[in-house]
Design a protein around this motif. Structure first.
Motif, short mmCIF file in Angstrom:
data_model
loop_
_atom_site.label_atom_id
_atom_site.label_comp_id
_atom_site.label_asym_id
_atom_site.label_seq_id
_atom_site.Cartn_x
_atom_site.Cartn_y
_atom_site.Cartn_z
N PRO A 47 0.82 -1.21 0.00
CA PRO A 47 0.00 0.00 0.00
C PRO A 47 0.85 1.27 0.00
O PRO A 47 1.60 1.53 0.93
N GLY A 48 0.79 2.03 -1.09
CA GLY A 48 1.52 3.29 -1.20
C GLY A 48 3.01 3.14 -1.39
O GLY A 48 3.76 4.11 -1.21
N LEU A 49 3.48 1.93 -1.77
CA LEU A 49 4.92 1.71 -1.83
C LEU A 49 5.23 0.58 -2.82
O LEU A 49 4.45 -0.36 -2.97
N ILE A 50 6.38 0.70 -3.51
CA ILE A 50 6.89 -0.39 -4.32
C ILE A 50 8.29 -0.72 -3.84
O ILE A 50 8.90 0.05 -3.10
N GLY A 51 8.80 -1.88 -4.26
CA GLY A 51 10.14 -2.24 -3.83
C GLY A 51 10.59 -3.54 -4.44
O GLY A 51 9.98 -4.07 -5.38
N GLN A 52 11.65 -4.08 -3.87
CA GLN A 52 12.27 -5.27 -4.44
C GLN A 52 13.03 -6.02 -3.35
O GLN A 52 13.69 -5.41 -2.50
N TRP A 53 12.89 -7.35 -3.35
CA TRP A 53 13.74 -8.17 -2.51
C TRP A 53 15.08 -8.35 -3.21
O TRP A 53 15.14 -8.53 -4.44
N THR A 54 16.15 -8.31 -2.46
CA THR A 54 17.47 -8.41 -3.06
C THR A 54 18.36 -9.35 -2.26
O THR A 54 18.32 -9.37 -1.02
N ALA A 55 19.14 -10.14 -2.98
CA ALA A 55 20.11 -11.03 -2.35
C ALA A 55 21.48 -10.38 -2.24
O ALA A 55 22.43 -11.00 -1.76
N HIS A 56 21.59 -9.12 -2.66
CA HIS A 56 22.88 -8.43 -2.70
C HIS A 56 23.13 -7.57 -1.46
O HIS A 56 24.15 -6.88 -1.39
N ARG A 57 22.21 -7.60 -0.50
CA ARG A 57 22.41 -6.88 0.75
C ARG A 57 22.19 -7.87 1.89
O ARG A 57 21.26 -8.69 1.84
#
Length: 255
Positions: A47-57
């Motif tokens: 809700p109100g946000l986009i993003g991404q899961w990352t294996a680089h952090r």
């Protein structure tokens, strides 16, 4: 994402979450917070946000900013946290009498905060039963309630995730002792009342299918005037309790 609208200056606009297992992260955040995601790019929408899961952090389990996410209920949310590989780190704590706060870890070890509303007391009646499972099926069929426990000794019935009715076998002490005398008459002076039922006509049809004994057939309350201006039907459940089902207040408003 053609319909994505950039947020205002200063607002959180994009979130990268470390993950050690993309499938587990997708299942966890979908179940606990209702996010939508995909595994091709590891992207998600909230809700109100986009993003991404990352294996680089690397996952962050301690230190740094803590993000808090709003949920609707402590028990149901924490149950999903555990069922989907997360961990509850502490008991929920009250915050200024307005909300509950609790810290958890997701399956990758990221620390998150969950907040949910602190509600006032609400009715959650418990009925002593001879046959918990049969009575549970009756309420599920009549009102569309959902089992949240199951079994012959005790049952929780929920609507939209909220507990609305409990059933307890009369001869079983369970965790707190017997709830009554199984040999005594049931329900004298008390009604099991379900109000604001939108599918009232459907309930009336299911009363007939269940062959439930009718105490008072469909009637308007009050007979004249407009308060509360709803319809009711009074029936007896398999245990002998009188059950009242009422349509929403104002549903039978008369000009």
């Amino acid at each position: 994402m053609p319909d994505y609208q950039p947020p205002a200056t200063g607002a959180l606009c994009y979130l990268q979450l470390p993950t050690t297992d993309l499938q587990a992260s997708l299942a966890f955040y979908t179940a606990v917070l209702g996010w939508e995601g995909e595994t091709e790019h590891g992207s998600f929408t909230a809700p109100g946000l986009i993003g991404q899961w990352t294996a680089h952090r690397p996952p962050a389990s301690d230190g740094g900013p803590l993000l808090w996410w709003w949920t609707n209920g402590i028990y149901s949310t924490l149950t999903k946290v555990v069922e989907h590989g997360g961990r509850v780190l502490e008991r929920p704590q009250p915050d200024q009498g307005q909300r509950w706060l609790v810290e958890i870890e997701d399956p990758s070890g990221n620390r998150l905060g969950l907040a949910c509303p602190m509600r006032t007391g609400r009715p959650q009646p418990l009925l002593m039963c001879r046959d918990v499972e049969a009575t549970s099926r009756w309420y599920q069929e009549l009102l569309g309630l959902v089992s949240d426990h199951g079994g012959p000794d005790y049952e929780r019935l929920v609507s939209d995730g909220e507990l609305v009715l409990q059933l307890h076998q009369g001869d079983v002490e369970h965790h707190h002792g017997r709830v009554g005398d199984p040999s005594a008459p049931v329900g004298n002076g008390a009604l099991v009342w379900f109000g604001e039922v939108g599918d009232f006509d459907g309930v009336v049809e299911r009363v007939a299918l269940l062959k439930a004994p009718i105490v008072r057939d469909v009637h308007r309350n009050p007979p004249e005037g407009n308060g509360p201006a709803h319809r009711e039907i009074w029936v007896t459940d398999p245990e002998g309790y009188v059950v009242v089902v009422a349509s929403p207040d104002g549903e039978d408003w008369r000009p």
